[in-house]
Design a protein around this motif. Structure first.
Motif, PDB file in Angstrom:
ATOM      1  N   ASP A   1       0.141  -5.053  14.490  1.00 15.96           N
ATOM      2  CA  ASP A   1      -0.745  -6.204  14.698  1.00 15.96           C
ATOM      3  C   ASP A   1      -2.079  -5.888  15.251  1.00 15.96           C
ATOM      4  O   ASP A   1      -2.908  -6.679  14.844  1.00 15.96           O
ATOM      5  CB  ASP A   1       0.035  -7.355  15.458  1.00 15.96           C
TER       6      ASP A   1
ATOM      7  N   CYS B   1      -5.853  -6.523  13.753  1.00 12.95           N
ATOM      8  CA  CYS B   1      -7.026  -7.340  14.152  1.00 12.95           C
ATOM      9  C   CYS B   1      -8.001  -6.477  14.325  1.00 12.95           C
ATOM     10  O   CYS B   1      -9.460  -7.124  14.749  1.00 12.95           O
ATOM     11  CB  CYS B   1      -6.543  -7.756  15.807  1.00 12.95           C
TER      12      CYS B   1
ATOM     13  N   TYR C   1     -11.994  -7.389  13.385  1.00 13.34           N
ATOM     14  CA  TYR C   1     -12.847  -8.343  13.997  1.00 13.34           C
ATOM     15  C   TYR C   1     -13.972  -7.576  14.861  1.00 13.34           C
ATOM     16  O   TYR C   1     -14.896  -7.984  14.934  1.00 13.34           O
ATOM     17  CB  TYR C   1     -11.959  -9.014  14.910  1.00 13.34           C
TER      18      TYR C   1
ATOM     19  N   ASP D   1     -10.323  -5.563   5.257  1.00 13.10           N
ATOM     20  CA  ASP D   1      -9.000  -6.474   5.161  1.00 13.10           C
ATOM     21  C   ASP D   1      -8.594  -6.385   3.763  1.00 13.10           C
ATOM     22  O   ASP D   1      -7.239  -6.269   3.530  1.00 13.10           O
ATOM     23  CB  ASP D   1      -9.224  -7.738   5.737  1.00 13.10           C
TER      24      ASP D   1
ATOM     25  N   GLU E   1      -3.757 -10.940   5.797  1.00 17.11           N
ATOM     26  CA  GLU E   1      -4.726 -10.111   5.564  1.00 17.11           C
ATOM     27  C   GLU E   1      -5.736 -10.461   4.781  1.00 17.11           C
ATOM     28  O   GLU E   1      -7.111  -9.955   5.060  1.00 17.11           O
ATOM     29  CB  GLU E   1      -4.137  -8.905   5.584  1.00 17.11           C
TER      30      GLU E   1
ATOM     31  N   ASP F   1      -6.560 -13.103  10.621  1.00 17.44           N
ATOM     32  CA  ASP F   1      -5.864 -12.000  11.218  1.00 17.44           C
ATOM     33  C   ASP F   1      -5.103 -12.235  12.507  1.00 17.44           C
ATOM     34  O   ASP F   1      -4.695 -11.218  13.128  1.00 17.44           O
ATOM     35  CB  ASP F   1      -7.060 -10.840  11.349  1.00 17.44           C
ATOM     36  N   PHE F   2      -5.498 -13.142  13.282  1.00 19.54           N
ATOM     37  CA  PHE F   2      -4.923 -13.323  14.435  1.00 19.54           C
ATOM     38  C   PHE F   2      -3.481 -13.795  14.579  1.00 19.54           C
ATOM     39  O   PHE F   2      -2.821 -13.785  15.518  1.00 19.54           O
ATOM     40  CB  PHE F   2      -5.508 -14.621  15.147  1.00 19.54           C
TER      41      PHE F   2
ATOM     42  N   PRO G   1       0.279 -12.764  14.664  1.00 21.06           N
ATOM     43  CA  PRO G   1       1.151 -11.528  14.829  1.00 21.06           C
ATOM     44  C   PRO G   1       2.039 -11.462  13.833  1.00 21.06           C
ATOM     45  O   PRO G   1       3.440 -11.542  14.394  1.00 21.06           O
ATOM     46  CB  PRO G   1       1.439 -11.704  16.262  1.00 21.06           C
TER      47      PRO G   1
END
Length: 83
Positions: free
Chosen positions: A13, A17, A20, A30, A61, A67-68, A70
């Motif tokens: 996960d 992320c 970012y 992504d 994705e 993307d936050f 999990p």
């Protein structure tokens, strides 16, 4: 099938992320990471969790600014509940 560890799921996960932290290249990365992470998710979890989760992982994705979530960690807990 052996359940993946929680630590591995959290690391996956975090990798998801990382985009970012790369301005302008984030969403492009992504597009590359989405199919890779979906494949890894399926291989890690297998079965029904893997099939559904890899679709969710790919979508999370590939869609900008999601993307936050999990997804791997959630998959870990779903697999734990499933058993």
């Amino acid at each position: 099938m052996k359940k993946p560890s929680l630590i591995v799921c959290i690391i996956m996960d975090i990798i998801g992320c990382l985009s970012y932290f790369i301005p302008a290249l984030g969403e492009f990365s992504d597009a590359i990471w989405a199919p890779i992470s979906a494949y890894v998710f399926y291989k890690m979890f297998g079965g029904k969790t893997g099939k559904i989760g890899c679709l969710i992982q790919f979508t999370e994705e590939i869609v900008p600014f999601t993307d936050f979530l999990p997804t791997f960690t959630l998959g870990y807990f779903f697999k734990k509940i499933e058993k």
